[in-house]
Design an enzyme around this catalytic site. Sequence first.
Site, PDB file in Angstrom:
ATOM      1  N   ALA A  71       1.922   3.456   4.706  1.00  0.00           N
ATOM      2  CA  ALA A  71       0.717   2.646   4.890  1.00  0.00           C
ATOM      3  C   ALA A  71       0.756   1.321   4.154  1.00  0.00           C
ATOM      4  O   ALA A  71       0.307   0.296   4.677  1.00  0.00           O
ATOM      5  CB  ALA A  71      -0.504   3.454   4.445  1.00  0.00           C
TER       6      ALA A  71
ATOM      7  N   HIS B 146      10.481  -0.953   7.579  1.00  0.00           N
ATOM      8  CA  HIS B 146       9.900  -0.580   6.302  1.00  0.00           C
ATOM      9  C   HIS B 146       9.949  -1.794   5.366  1.00  0.00           C
ATOM     10  O   HIS B 146      10.424  -2.865   5.728  1.00  0.00           O
ATOM     11  CB  HIS B 146      10.692   0.563   5.650  1.00  0.00           C
ATOM     12  CG  HIS B 146      10.579   1.872   6.338  1.00  0.00           C
ATOM     13  ND1 HIS B 146      10.004   2.980   5.765  1.00  0.00           N
ATOM     14  CD2 HIS B 146      10.983   2.281   7.575  1.00  0.00           C
ATOM     15  CE1 HIS B 146      10.057   4.008   6.590  1.00  0.00           C
ATOM     16  NE2 HIS B 146      10.651   3.606   7.706  1.00  0.00           N
TER      17      HIS B 146
ATOM     18  N   GLU C 106      14.771  -2.164   5.780  1.00  0.00           N
ATOM     19  CA  GLU C 106      13.912  -2.487   4.645  1.00  0.00           C
ATOM     20  C   GLU C 106      13.787  -4.009   4.562  1.00  0.00           C
ATOM     21  O   GLU C 106      14.751  -4.703   4.253  1.00  0.00           O
ATOM     22  CB  GLU C 106      14.504  -1.932   3.344  1.00  0.00           C
ATOM     23  CG  GLU C 106      14.574  -0.414   3.278  1.00  0.00           C
ATOM     24  CD  GLU C 106      13.250   0.220   2.882  1.00  0.00           C
ATOM     25  OE1 GLU C 106      12.271  -0.532   2.682  1.00  0.00           O
ATOM     26  OE2 GLU C 106      13.197   1.456   2.766  1.00  0.00           O
TER      27      GLU C 106
END
Length: 562
Positions: free
Chosen positions: A187, A326, A403
Amino acid sequence: MRLALCLLAACISAAAAVQSQDKQHSYRNFKLIRINPENDATLAYLKSLYEEESPYTLDFWQPPSHVGGVVDLTVAPSDASSLIRDLSARGIHYIVAIHDLQKAIETERAVASWAHPPKGFGYERYNSLDEIYNELKRLKRERPSLITLIDIGQTHENRTMLVVKIGGGQSLDEDAPSIWLDAGIHAREWIAPATAMFIVRELVEGYETDPKLQAMLDHVPFYILPVMNPDGYEHSRTMDRMWRKNRRPAECHNKEWHTVCCRGVDLNRNFDWYWAAPTVPLPASGSSSDSCHDTYHGPAAFSEPESIAVRDFLEAYPPKAFISLHSYSQMWLIPFGHRRRSYPPDYSSALRPLAIRATKALEAIHGTKYQVGTGADLMYEASGGSHDWAKGALKVPFSYLIELRPRNTLFGNGFLLPEREIIPVGNETWAAIRVLADEVFSQFAQPFLRGKAGKKPEPIALGKLGLRGTSTEDTTATSREQPSGVDTEAPASVRPTTVNTAEPTTTVATTAEAATVAPTTLATVTCEDYGSYCRLWKVFNLCDRRAVQKLCTLTCNPQCRV
């Protein structure tokens, strides 16, 4: 004595109730500590704080993994001085990267956004779930033949999980290879959904202006889930900026003399790839059985409606590439992440070479450098990850976890990446995704097209579009009184589907030319074709387009014939 016990019981019940209540969380005077463990003793101490009961209130942004691997953690004001004294007494070197986490949260958003909150969606901003879904619906209304919205399931709090399919032409064929991209599984990683939406815009706008991209999307559709964790994302926006998990109802358990109730599951530990349990010959790792831990893997693999919805959709429509966005670390991660030095058979021959090409394209935009490898080798072991499941169980040829920025808290505020970075991150990430998409088109679409060119074209079926209904008017981000979840028991072959009637059925006209066009000899070096799809573009009478003439000179220009 009885009175004392009653008072104690009342205090325990009150403590449990407080733990389970939702209230807005302030991070005023929380500190972000950055540590570079220089020896095994330091690493062992940090791991004890991360994995076991800690005397301090800590949140590990980057968990301890190996000697030399950077560890980022936040500490509550009440524990900051004690932790710092402990680190100093042990001779552990550290820096305070952020002195007041709440100030960093407030400066994450543009000044204008705080002073005058904008209305509607902005690609340069962090948007709410409603704003994201409304933007997808707007794009659908403007380009109904290119975009399909698919409701794949609902969350614990009855929010819709909305996938946008972007593709035209032959991409409607059931056998068309596809690319999956999701974001926001954790989140607090806001830059991931923002980047996913940026890629949606690049695909939609590029389809109108970039012939190469149009050719690719005509045969290789994208399926994009901008927010995989809608409940958690909205909770991080309204209640607790650093919330990570989904919003599974609280589970209570005893901790010594008190009861603790904690909510949520780490969705990226909930997929059935070395999930939780020991596995012969070596144990899986990187997730927790403690429901209060940020890496809680859930009571069972695929216990959560979010992971179930993604699993069911991908099993019904397996893609050729899987990408999960991410933050943070600037790493392009390849399966497998559950154990160090564990790799798929095609790690060196396919997965890593393509990842290196993609990160070089990314670096060429703004000079941003990415590391390439498995998450276990570069960071820490983590079992139950979605990209590992996609590669190991679903057998997706290209599966990656990206990432995004920043590299670490020295060059940014970790998860609190300022809004001014959204567009640069989007630009460079799109350059990398484009490399992957071109590879999928080259490997899987062009051979398919060469096979189709020699056969009589068939009408395109639209029956496989959508699991639960694709009408943009019916899909909302708000709660529903009667949620209808995805059937997790029925096999993919018998799950109900709904045809999206908003998209017109396309029928390819039959022509003898499609089967008779043969390779020709080049008269000049400029008589080239971008790919086999040029034959189909000639069949579709698209050679009058200047961009098509430029890319498909050999097919479209009669002067190229010898």
